[in-house]
Scaffold this motif. Structure first.
Motif, PDB file in Angstrom:
ATOM      1  N   MET A   1       0.823  -1.213   0.000  1.00  0.00           N
ATOM      2  CA  MET A   1       0.000   0.000   0.000  1.00  0.00           C
ATOM      3  C   MET A   1       0.853   1.256   0.000  1.00  0.00           C
ATOM      4  O   MET A   1       0.509   2.248  -0.624  1.00  0.00           O
ATOM      5  N   LEU A   2       1.967   1.223   0.747  1.00  0.00           N
ATOM      6  CA  LEU A   2       2.839   2.392   0.827  1.00  0.00           C
ATOM      7  C   LEU A   2       3.378   2.766  -0.546  1.00  0.00           C
ATOM      8  O   LEU A   2       3.433   3.946  -0.905  1.00  0.00           O
ATOM      9  N   GLN A   3       3.757   1.745  -1.318  1.00  0.00           N
ATOM     10  CA  GLN A   3       4.281   2.008  -2.655  1.00  0.00           C
ATOM     11  C   GLN A   3       3.221   2.644  -3.555  1.00  0.00           C
ATOM     12  O   GLN A   3       3.522   3.507  -4.377  1.00  0.00           O
ATOM     13  N   ILE A   4       1.980   2.228  -3.362  1.00  0.00           N
ATOM     14  CA  ILE A   4       0.876   2.801  -4.158  1.00  0.00           C
ATOM     15  C   ILE A   4       0.694   4.272  -3.812  1.00  0.00           C
ATOM     16  O   ILE A   4       0.551   5.126  -4.701  1.00  0.00           O
ATOM     17  N   TYR A   5       0.715   4.589  -2.493  1.00  0.00           N
ATOM     18  CA  TYR A   5       0.569   5.975  -2.061  1.00  0.00           C
ATOM     19  C   TYR A   5       1.710   6.839  -2.601  1.00  0.00           C
ATOM     20  O   TYR A   5       1.502   7.976  -3.046  1.00  0.00           O
ATOM     21  N   ILE A   6       2.914   6.303  -2.519  1.00  0.00           N
ATOM     22  CA  ILE A   6       4.075   7.053  -3.014  1.00  0.00           C
ATOM     23  C   ILE A   6       3.950   7.291  -4.520  1.00  0.00           C
ATOM     24  O   ILE A   6       4.216   8.393  -5.018  1.00  0.00           O
ATOM     25  N   SER A   7       3.512   6.272  -5.251  1.00  0.00           N
ATOM     26  CA  SER A   7       3.337   6.407  -6.698  1.00  0.00           C
ATOM     27  C   SER A   7       2.274   7.457  -7.021  1.00  0.00           C
ATOM     28  O   SER A   7       2.446   8.268  -7.944  1.00  0.00           O
ATOM     29  N   ILE A   8       1.173   7.452  -6.242  1.00  0.00           N
ATOM     30  CA  ILE A   8       0.108   8.436  -6.457  1.00  0.00           C
ATOM     31  C   ILE A   8       0.616   9.848  -6.175  1.00  0.00           C
ATOM     32  O   ILE A   8       0.332  10.792  -6.926  1.00  0.00           O
ATOM     33  N   MET A   9       1.407   9.996  -5.100  1.00  0.00           N
ATOM     34  CA  MET A   9       1.944  11.312  -4.747  1.00  0.00           C
ATOM     35  C   MET A   9       2.910  11.812  -5.821  1.00  0.00           C
ATOM     36  O   MET A   9       2.887  12.987  -6.187  1.00  0.00           O
TER      37      MET A   9
END
Length: 215
Positions: A1-9
């Motif tokens: 999930m963290l990687q997804i948030y970072i990618s979205i940011m």
């Protein structure tokens, strides 16, 4: 999930950056006392600024009559003045012709990129005032007409190729006295996204042409 948030940011950051404008404030002052070109770059809502001052180009003549350009440079960054030792460069007429030919070849090779970029540039608050005079009143009047024609031609080019509005032009003839003063000020805006797209177009064209225009 963290990687997804970072990618979205990261994606959101680049999307915001894509629509942020670069603002270039250009001032050209020529009054025989304080002759200089002032360039100020702003972006990220003026959080990032860079200011540069360059003394005006002096057109002089050699003893043998061939023209050359002489320029001394000084750069001001932020509030701290960073003086640079005066440097003079001489450009002969032949060198100017070579530069002109290279510009023509570059324009021919990257015409589509240049036209795209020009169409995305917005120019506002364009002001150009010139005061000049000669001892001969008739010559002053004749040159005044030439100046109006030149300025009108330049403005027509800007309006035909860019989004140019709020233009103010004026010629102030001064009779029976030799004087030349000019003030030019304009603000150029272009979105970073358009610069990125133009860069991609340039790279694609460069690869196709194998850099043939650089010769």
């Amino acid at each position: 999930m963290l990687q997804i948030y970072i990618s979205i940011m990261i994606f959101a950051f680049f999307m915001i950056l894509f629509f942020i404008s670069v603002i270039i404030d250009i001032r050209i002052l020529k009054d025989n006392k304080d002759d200089k070109i002032i360039l100020e770059f702003k972006t990220l809502f003026s959080l990032v600024k860079y200011k540069m001052e360059i003394p005006f180009l002096d057109l002089a003549m050699k003893k043998n009559g061939s023209p050359f350009l002489k320029m001394s440079s000084e750069i001001k960054k932020g509030q701290i003045d960073e003086s640079i030792d005066e440097k003079k460069s001489i450009i002969s007429l032949d060198e100017m012709k070579k530069i002109n030919n290279k510009i023509k070849r570059f324009y021919h090779s990257y015409h589509n990129v240049i036209q795209y970029m020009l169409s995305k540039i917005k120019i506002s608050d364009f002001l150009w005032i010139t005061e000049f005079g000669m001892k001969d009143a008739a010559i002053t009047g004749m040159i005044s007409g030439i100046f109006w024609a030149v300025k009108g031609y330049i403005i027509s080019i800007l309006r035909n190729n860019m989004n140019c509005n709020k233009t103010t032009l004026n010629i102030v003839p001064i009779f029976n006295r030799e004087v030349f003063k000019t003030t030019l000020h304009c603000i150029i805006k272009v979105k970073i996204g358009y610069i990125i797209i133009a860069g991609i177009k340039y790279g694609y064209t460069f690869l196709i042409k194998d850099g043939e225009c650089d010769g």
